[in-house]
Design an enzyme around this catalytic site. Structure first.
Site, PDB file in Angstrom:
ATOM      1  N   TYR A   1       0.817  -1.215   0.000  1.00  0.00           N
ATOM      2  CA  TYR A   1       0.000   0.000   0.000  1.00  0.00           C
ATOM      3  C   TYR A   1       0.851   1.266   0.000  1.00  0.00           C
ATOM      4  O   TYR A   1       0.405   2.317  -0.446  1.00  0.00           O
ATOM      5  CB  TYR A   1      -0.911   0.032   1.243  1.00  0.00           C
ATOM      6  CG  TYR A   1      -2.258  -0.626   1.035  1.00  0.00           C
ATOM      7  CD1 TYR A   1      -2.352  -1.957   0.666  1.00  0.00           C
ATOM      8  CD2 TYR A   1      -3.432   0.091   1.233  1.00  0.00           C
ATOM      9  CE1 TYR A   1      -3.578  -2.564   0.501  1.00  0.00           C
ATOM     10  CE2 TYR A   1      -4.668  -0.501   1.071  1.00  0.00           C
ATOM     11  CZ  TYR A   1      -4.737  -1.833   0.697  1.00  0.00           C
ATOM     12  OH  TYR A   1      -5.962  -2.421   0.525  1.00  0.00           O
TER      13      TYR A   1
ATOM     14  N   LYS B   1       3.265 -15.154   1.881  1.00  0.00           N
ATOM     15  CA  LYS B   1       3.574 -15.999   0.729  1.00  0.00           C
ATOM     16  C   LYS B   1       5.092 -16.189   0.705  1.00  0.00           C
ATOM     17  O   LYS B   1       5.790 -15.721  -0.210  1.00  0.00           O
ATOM     18  CB  LYS B   1       3.079 -15.333  -0.561  1.00  0.00           C
ATOM     19  CG  LYS B   1       1.575 -15.425  -0.763  1.00  0.00           C
ATOM     20  CD  LYS B   1       1.104 -16.788  -1.239  1.00  0.00           C
ATOM     21  CE  LYS B   1       1.504 -17.040  -2.676  1.00  0.00           C
ATOM     22  NZ  LYS B   1       1.102 -18.411  -3.117  1.00  0.00           N
TER      23      LYS B   1
ATOM     24  N   ASP C   1      -2.705 -17.960   0.441  1.00  0.00           N
ATOM     25  CA  ASP C   1      -3.724 -18.556  -0.442  1.00  0.00           C
ATOM     26  C   ASP C   1      -4.360 -19.776   0.233  1.00  0.00           C
ATOM     27  O   ASP C   1      -5.577 -19.947   0.215  1.00  0.00           O
ATOM     28  CB  ASP C   1      -3.137 -18.903  -1.824  1.00  0.00           C
ATOM     29  CG  ASP C   1      -1.899 -19.781  -1.758  1.00  0.00           C
ATOM     30  OD1 ASP C   1      -1.297 -19.912  -0.668  1.00  0.00           O
ATOM     31  OD2 ASP C   1      -1.519 -20.355  -2.805  1.00  0.00           O
TER      32      ASP C   1
ATOM     33  N   ASP D   1      -6.346  -7.151   3.761  1.00  0.00           N
ATOM     34  CA  ASP D   1      -7.480  -6.505   3.101  1.00  0.00           C
ATOM     35  C   ASP D   1      -8.390  -7.576   2.488  1.00  0.00           C
ATOM     36  O   ASP D   1      -9.606  -7.571   2.682  1.00  0.00           O
ATOM     37  CB  ASP D   1      -6.958  -5.551   2.021  1.00  0.00           C
ATOM     38  CG  ASP D   1      -8.075  -4.783   1.342  1.00  0.00           C
ATOM     39  OD1 ASP D   1      -8.978  -4.310   2.051  1.00  0.00           O
ATOM     40  OD2 ASP D   1      -8.054  -4.668   0.104  1.00  0.00           O
TER      41      ASP D   1
ATOM     42  N   ASP E   1     -12.211  -9.252   4.142  1.00  0.00           N
ATOM     43  CA  ASP E   1     -13.492  -9.226   3.423  1.00  0.00           C
ATOM     44  C   ASP E   1     -14.073 -10.637   3.354  1.00  0.00           C
ATOM     45  O   ASP E   1     -15.279 -10.843   3.522  1.00  0.00           O
ATOM     46  CB  ASP E   1     -13.323  -8.682   1.998  1.00  0.00           C
ATOM     47  CG  ASP E   1     -13.585  -7.180   1.921  1.00  0.00           C
ATOM     48  OD1 ASP E   1     -13.405  -6.500   2.941  1.00  0.00           O
ATOM     49  OD2 ASP E   1     -13.971  -6.686   0.842  1.00  0.00           O
TER      50      ASP E   1
HETATM   51  C1  IPM Z   1     -10.423  -1.399   3.812  1.00  0.00           C
HETATM   52  C2  IPM Z   1     -10.696  -0.712   2.497  1.00  0.00           C
HETATM   53  C3  IPM Z   1      -9.562   0.263   2.226  1.00  0.00           C
HETATM   54  C4  IPM Z   1      -8.296  -0.545   2.054  1.00  0.00           C
HETATM   55  C5  IPM Z   1      -9.796   1.242   1.045  1.00  0.00           C
HETATM   56  C6  IPM Z   1     -11.071   2.015   1.199  1.00  0.00           C
HETATM   57  C7  IPM Z   1      -8.622   2.172   0.892  1.00  0.00           C
HETATM   58  O1  IPM Z   1     -10.862  -1.660   1.493  1.00  0.00           O
HETATM   59  O2  IPM Z   1     -10.286  -0.694   4.836  1.00  0.00           O
HETATM   60  O3  IPM Z   1     -10.370  -2.625   3.841  1.00  0.00           O
HETATM   61  O4  IPM Z   1      -8.015  -1.044   0.949  1.00  0.00           O
HETATM   62  O5  IPM Z   1      -7.563  -0.650   3.020  1.00  0.00           O
HETATM   63 MG    MG Z   2     -10.893  -3.688   2.200  1.00  0.00          MG
END
Ligand code: IPM
Ligand code: MG
Length: 370
Positions: free
Chosen positions: A142, A192, A225, A249, A253
């Protein structure tokens, strides 16, 4: 002593709607539990860009550094898609994380009983799930340099750099081990190392910190993975997962969907302790700005409300009050009050964002009478 200070940054999309419900909850704790906060509000993301030409002004950044905790809604939206990278709404959030040095991002994935049938996975796989993903938040791909889109001959090349120093890995590993000690005492580290040098270093340093400082905690390593696969196969095998910025990230999710809805997942981003002993801290729901449903009263405010619960626990030493709020949310879900993201049958009428917030307040009130 003055009241602890909170900076609220509702942001874009559904951010303002869900944050309005959190404001009701904050007020409730002030009047009913004697926990008053000094609340200020400001802009971040696209709305800040619209007003000031930048997704986060220096003044707002300075305010964020001074307060006891920051509460953020969401940033971004299609309106800003074509903006230059340097002024995109997301840059506002990334600047907050970087300059406040919020290296440990706690993303709990807990499956509330009332929602176990709602997950896309089988009931048995997710019922009772309670895992914590700790995502490194201030480094890695990032932020690594060099980055950019350059010209090579007559074609363009996109470049990002995955970069981790030993100390960056060690400090987030410590956060994971500390947290594991308060839970089931197990950490699984994901990288990884089979293809990336930064992954080899990650694995080494996590192991070194473990052996030197946390030998009592059970540590395992997994390729990220394979970790994704195991998270969907049998997520309850994990307690604490520690991983880098990008893998974190993605995996968070994925973990969110185990719990039924992205609309349920809170997060805490913590840095080093400030002079008053409290960690630098920003709390935000894991969901984004959801522009497709913004402004319609459809958004689920639970992730943002539960983020405030995390603030009570991690910034203000109010673990019991945090539990009170979490239980109120669980009660509301058990009573069948649901926003559209948590509705199974087409026939039922979903609760609006503010009805959901009101139901949580009612459950908090009922909890005081019980
Ligand atoms: C998260 C989001 C952020 C990230 C975006 C909005 C920059 O997806 O907090 O998970 O990628 O970190
Ligand atoms: Mg995210």
């Amino acid at each position: 002593m003055s009241n602890p200070s909170l900076l609220i940054l509702p942001g874009d999309g559904i951010g303002p709607e869900v944050m309005a419900e959190v404001r009701k909850i904050i007020d409730w704790f002030g009047t009913r539990r004697g926990l008053a906060f000094e609340v200020s509000e400001d802009l971040v993301g696209g709305c800040a860009y619209d007003k000031h030409g930048t997704p986060l002004t220096d003044a707002t950044m300075a305010k964020a550094q001074e307060v006891d905790a920051v509460l953020l809604g969401a940033v971004g939206g299609p309106k800003y898609d074509s903006l230059d990278f340097s002024v995109k709404p997301e840059r506002g959030l990334l600047r907050l994380r970087k300059e406040m040095d919020l290296y440990a991002n706690l993303r709990p994935a807990q499956c509330f009983d009332a929602l176990a049938d709602f997950s896309s996975l089988k009931h048995d796989v997710v019922a009772g799930l309670d895992i914590m993903i700790i995502r490194e938040l201030t480094s890695g791909v990032y932020f690594g340099e060099p980055r950019g889109i350059i010209k090579e001959g007559n074609e363009r090349v996109g470049i990002n750099t995955q970069r981790y120093t030993e100390s960056e890995i060690a400090r987030v590993a410590r956060s994971a081990f500390e947290l594991a000690r308060k839970r089931d005492n197990r950490v699984c580290s994901m990288e990884k190392a089979n293809v990336m040098e930064s992954g080899v270093l990650w694995r080494d340093v996590v192991q070194e910190v473990h052996d030197a400082e946390y030998p009592d905690v059970e540590l395992s390593h997994m390729y990220a993975d394979a970790g994704a696969m195991q998270l969907t196969r049998w997520p309850k095998q994990f307690d604490v997962i520690v991983t880098d910025n990008l893998f974190g990230d993605l995996l968070s999710d994925l973990a969110a969907m185990l719990t039924g809805s992205l609309g349920m997942l809170p997060s805490a981003s913590l840095g080093a302790p400030m002079a008053n002993g409290r960690p630098k801290a920003l709390y935000e729901p894991v969901h984004g700005s959801a522009p497709d449903i913004a402004g319609q009263g459809k958004a689920n405010p639970c992730a943002c409300i539960l983020s405030f619960a995390m603030a009570l626990r991690y910034s203000f030493d109010q673990g019991d009050e945090a539990t009170r709020l979490e239980q109120a949310v669980q009660q509301v879900l058990a009573d069948g009050v649901r926003t559209a993201d948590l509705m199974q049958s087409a026939g039922a009428t979903p609760a609006t964002t503010s009805q959901m917030g009101d139901a949580v307040i009612a459950a908090l009130d009922a909890g005081l009478q019980a």
